[in-house]
Design an enzyme around this catalytic site. Structure first.
Site, PDB file in Angstrom:
ATOM      1  N   SER A  50       0.846  -1.190   0.000  1.00 13.27           N
ATOM      2  CA  SER A  50       0.000   0.000   0.000  1.00 13.27           C
ATOM      3  C   SER A  50       0.887   1.248   0.000  1.00 13.27           C
ATOM      4  O   SER A  50       1.712   1.417  -0.896  1.00 13.27           O
ATOM      5  CB  SER A  50      -0.971  -0.028   1.175  1.00 13.27           C
ATOM      6  OG  SER A  50      -1.945   0.985   1.050  1.00 13.27           O
ATOM      7  N   ASP A  71     -16.425 -16.814 -11.222  1.00 14.81           N
ATOM      8  CA  ASP A  71     -15.547 -17.819 -10.626  1.00 14.81           C
ATOM      9  C   ASP A  71     -15.152 -18.915 -11.628  1.00 14.81           C
ATOM     10  O   ASP A  71     -13.972 -19.219 -11.789  1.00 14.81           O
ATOM     11  CB  ASP A  71     -16.245 -18.392  -9.391  1.00 14.81           C
ATOM     12  CG  ASP A  71     -15.561 -19.603  -8.796  1.00 14.81           C
ATOM     13  OD1 ASP A  71     -14.404 -19.874  -9.149  1.00 14.81           O
ATOM     14  OD2 ASP A  71     -16.176 -20.281  -7.944  1.00 14.81           O
ATOM     15  N   ASP A  77     -12.174 -19.201 -15.176  1.00 15.12           N
ATOM     16  CA  ASP A  77     -10.771 -19.608 -15.300  1.00 15.12           C
ATOM     17  C   ASP A  77     -10.622 -21.117 -15.433  1.00 15.12           C
ATOM     18  O   ASP A  77      -9.501 -21.628 -15.502  1.00 15.12           O
ATOM     19  CB  ASP A  77      -9.963 -19.113 -14.107  1.00 15.12           C
ATOM     20  CG  ASP A  77     -10.427 -19.712 -12.788  1.00 15.12           C
ATOM     21  OD1 ASP A  77     -11.508 -20.318 -12.749  1.00 15.12           O
ATOM     22  OD2 ASP A  77      -9.699 -19.553 -11.780  1.00 15.12           O
ATOM     23  N   ASP A 113     -13.978 -22.502  -7.488  1.00 18.49           N
ATOM     24  CA  ASP A 113     -13.462 -22.603  -6.125  1.00 18.49           C
ATOM     25  C   ASP A 113     -13.785 -21.368  -5.285  1.00 18.49           C
ATOM     26  O   ASP A 113     -13.214 -21.178  -4.214  1.00 18.49           O
ATOM     27  CB  ASP A 113     -11.946 -22.822  -6.155  1.00 18.49           C
ATOM     28  CG  ASP A 113     -11.198 -21.725  -6.902  1.00 18.49           C
ATOM     29  OD1 ASP A 113     -11.855 -20.835  -7.469  1.00 18.49           O
ATOM     30  OD2 ASP A 113      -9.954 -21.769  -6.926  1.00 18.49           O
ATOM     31  N   VAL A 120     -13.181 -18.312  -6.228  1.00 11.68           N
ATOM     32  CA  VAL A 120     -12.150 -17.305  -6.476  1.00 11.68           C
ATOM     33  C   VAL A 120     -12.232 -16.836  -7.927  1.00 11.68           C
ATOM     34  O   VAL A 120     -12.221 -17.652  -8.850  1.00 11.68           O
ATOM     35  CB  VAL A 120     -10.742 -17.869  -6.206  1.00 11.68           C
ATOM     36  CG1 VAL A 120      -9.678 -16.819  -6.485  1.00 11.68           C
ATOM     37  CG2 VAL A 120     -10.640 -18.383  -4.773  1.00 11.68           C
ATOM     38  N   ASP A 171      -8.499  -6.070  -5.268  1.00 13.85           N
ATOM     39  CA  ASP A 171      -8.207  -4.978  -4.343  1.00 13.85           C
ATOM     40  C   ASP A 171      -9.333  -3.951  -4.388  1.00 13.85           C
ATOM     41  O   ASP A 171      -9.716  -3.487  -5.460  1.00 13.85           O
ATOM     42  CB  ASP A 171      -6.881  -4.322  -4.745  1.00 13.85           C
ATOM     43  CG  ASP A 171      -6.310  -3.414  -3.655  1.00 13.85           C
ATOM     44  OD1 ASP A 171      -7.084  -2.636  -3.069  1.00 13.85           O
ATOM     45  OD2 ASP A 171      -5.094  -3.473  -3.421  1.00 13.85           O
ATOM     46  N   HIS A 177      -7.016  -5.867  -0.543  1.00  8.97           N
ATOM     47  CA  HIS A 177      -5.928  -4.904  -0.395  1.00  8.97           C
ATOM     48  C   HIS A 177      -4.899  -5.393   0.613  1.00  8.97           C
ATOM     49  O   HIS A 177      -5.138  -5.386   1.823  1.00  8.97           O
ATOM     50  CB  HIS A 177      -6.474  -3.547   0.041  1.00  8.97           C
ATOM     51  CG  HIS A 177      -5.435  -2.470   0.072  1.00  8.97           C
ATOM     52  ND1 HIS A 177      -4.661  -2.151  -1.016  1.00  8.97           N
ATOM     53  CD2 HIS A 177      -5.020  -1.654   1.076  1.00  8.97           C
ATOM     54  CE1 HIS A 177      -3.835  -1.181  -0.699  1.00  8.97           C
ATOM     55  NE2 HIS A 177      -4.017  -0.868   0.570  1.00  8.97           N
TER      56      HIS A 177
END
Length: 576
Positions: free
Chosen positions: A201, A268, A271, A275, A277, A441, A487
């Site tokens: 950051s 999700d 890709d 999962d 994500v 983020d 973040h």
């Protein structure tokens, strides 16, 4: 303040050479003898009377995102220095490993927000790898005093010394002093000292502030989610509020959460692995229509007031067209009233932190909650008023934000912007950079890091193709986008996402042993798959799973890459 200079004595030299245990070296007198330099460093005079030193045994580090668990002993040292001819005082803080665990390494650390340090939070990550770890207070008063507490001095009066200390000089002095102190403390003579940096950051920006200016300060640096283009970054926090005000719609918190959760569920699998994500936010931008969420029901229980939010009632409803319009307006990025791109924004699946509204129990309605990040920056750094809030943003448009950015960009270009793209001196000196950014983020957009990496590629390798330029750049500067991460941390809404907890170990192996990180090592730190290892693709390659989510490959996908790139046509100047 009693500043004195010291003359190193033969007795002190002998004591340093013969000391072998932490008990022998972790004393104020020994530390003082290790702070005797041949000449002033950058006009610095160390205050011998300020030195403190004490031994800490069986210290433990547990559950940190940025380094693994460990138990260690160390010497805790603080002292102060002044700049010759100035009436100031700067405090520095170092943890030193025991002589038998020291590995000829030094580590500087940075801060977050307007803090120039993270307290001792980053120190264990150095000591566990045999490095001296250091932090500075920037000369702002003490280690808990932030830069925004000393800027401006009075309404309209700039504290230029503090600005440049925060911008880059304090971290530089921390490193210069810290490296020389380390060499003296451990009697290194001509032995090579490897110097490193780690921060995220504002700490990421701290790292780049040195890489761009001081080519031989570090052998390697870890720069996480850096706050590049400080003026753009801080003011873009207000874009979400401007979108809401333009649409005259302030979404209930539960509606915003529903939009994020539905986006994650839809994107999700893109890709190749389901999962929880979103590892390909670029495919999400290409193929997911936010409008498909309109009409979906949401429900949230009542919540009491907390330190960070007011109380909210039970919420039940369906996602509205205006709620989706708010989400689209935010993710499309900051634009002026002519539709020109001013700045970038968050990736799909990132939480709408800047857009969070507040509930008014008197009117039973949701209202605007102005971003404190943006309000403080505009108040203190544009208007030069010692305030951290706005009464309202009436009349504020994309044009207003653009003009604020231009004004502060010009004012702080040499101190806070930190976007200088020509890194030739650092590269020539042999430095290495490990740059990472959470793809989801919700505070500093991940595309900000892509923008800078692209700027460096174009400046450093102007006559090479995109692929060849990236190949050349990746020899010494590597960018990794962390799937599902928020973040500087894993995301609570994507708990199965990995996080690169061993970055310093990876960087050390790259610098000292030539082991190039083709992928970035990461660990799932929460959720159903806690403890599992993952590998993160090197930009510009993107992850793609096959075999029912059992095998990951890093693919080149130009259409996906293009979604990360913006043309900031609202400005005549290049935005690096």
């Amino acid at each position: 303040m009693g500043y004195v200079s010291w003359v190193i004595t033969l007795a002190a030299s002998v004591a340093i050479a013969q000391a072998t245990t932490i008990t022998e070296v972790c004393t104020p007198s020994y530390v003082q003898s290790s702070l005797v330099f041949d000449s002033l460093i950058n006009g610095i005079v160390i205050d011998s009377s300020s030195v403190t030193a004490n031994i800490v045994t069986d210290a433990s580090a547990n559950g940190d995102n940025n380094f693994p668990d460990a138990v260690f002993d160390y010497c805790n040292v603080t002292f102060a220095y002044a700049h010759k001819g100035a009436n100031d005082q700067v405090h520095v803080w170092y943890w030193l490993p025991t002589p038998d665990t020291f590995q000829n390494r030094y580590l500087s650390t940075g801060g977050g927000g307007y803090a120039i340090n993270s307290g001792t939070g980053s120190f264990p990550g150095g000591v566990m790898y045999g490095a001296v770890a250091g932090a500075t207070d920037g000369g702002f008063g003490n280690f808990t005093t932030n830069f925004n507490q000393v800027w401006p001095l009075e309404n309209g009066t700039a504290n230029w010394d503090a600005l440049y200390m925060f911008g880059y000089e304090a971290i530089h002095e921390l490193s210069v002093i810290g490296k020389e102190f380390t060499k003296q403390f451990f009697s290194m003579a001509d032995t090579k000292l490897y110097s490193y940096y780690q921060g995220c950051s504002e700490g990421g920006r701290d790292g780049w502030s040195q890489i761009q200016r001081f080519e031989d300060e570090w052998d390697g640096a870890i720069t996480g989610a850096p706050a590049f283009r400080f003026s753009h970054q801080q003011i873009q926090h207000l874009w979400s509020n401007v979108v809401e005000q333009n649409l005259d719609y302030y979404p209930p918190s539960c509606e915003l959460d529903k939009i994020v959760n539905e986006t994650i569920a839809a994107c999700d699998p893109m890709d190749g692995k389901t999962d929880g994500v979103v590892a390909r936010t670029d495919l999400c931008k290409l193929h997911f229509d936010l409008g498909s969420i309109i009409g979906k029901p949401y429900s949230c229980a009542a919540a009491p007031a907390s330190r960070f939010a007011s109380a909210t009632p039970a919420q039940n409803g369906t996602v509205t067209a205006k709620g989706v319009a708010v989400a689209k307006g935010i993710t499309n990025g900051l634009k002026d009233t002519q539709g020109r791109q001013v700045y970038l924004s968050y990736q799909p699946s990132a939480a709408f932190a800047d857009a969070q509204t507040q509930y008014n129990s008197e009117t039973n309605s949701w209202e605007l909650s102005i971003s404190s990040y943006a309000a403080e920056f505009v108040s203190r750094f544009v208007d030069m008023v010692g305030s951290s809030t706005f009464a309202n943003i009436d009349g504020v448009t994309g044009d207003t934000l653009r003009d604020w950015i231009l004004e502060s960009w010009h004012k702080y270009d040499d101190s806070l912007q930190t976007a200088w793209p020509d890194l030739t001196p650092f590269h020539t000196a042999g430095g290495k950079v490990l740059h990472f950014h959470g793809e989801s983020d919700n505070s500093i957009p991940a595309a900000s890091s892509v923008r800078y990496h692209e700027s460096v590629r174009k400046i450093m390798y102007p006559n090479m193709s995109f692929e060849d330029g990236n190949t050349a750049l990746n020899e010494w500067y590597r960018l990794f986008l962390v799937p599902g991460a928020a973040h500087c941390s894993p995301s609570p809404t994507q708990p199965n996402g990995p996080f690169p907890q061993t970055n310093l170990e990876v960087l050390i192996d790259w610098v000292e042993n030539g082991v190039v990180p083709d992928t970035l090592n990461a660990t799932v730190l929460q959720g159903d798959h806690i403890g599992e290892n993952r590998q993160i693709c090197l930009w510009p390659l993107r992850p793609r799973w096959s075999g029912n989510g059992t095998k990951m490959e890093c693919e080149f996908d130009q259409a996906s890459i293009d979604t990360w790139l913006y043309d900031f046509d609202a400005f005549k100047l290049p935005v690096y």
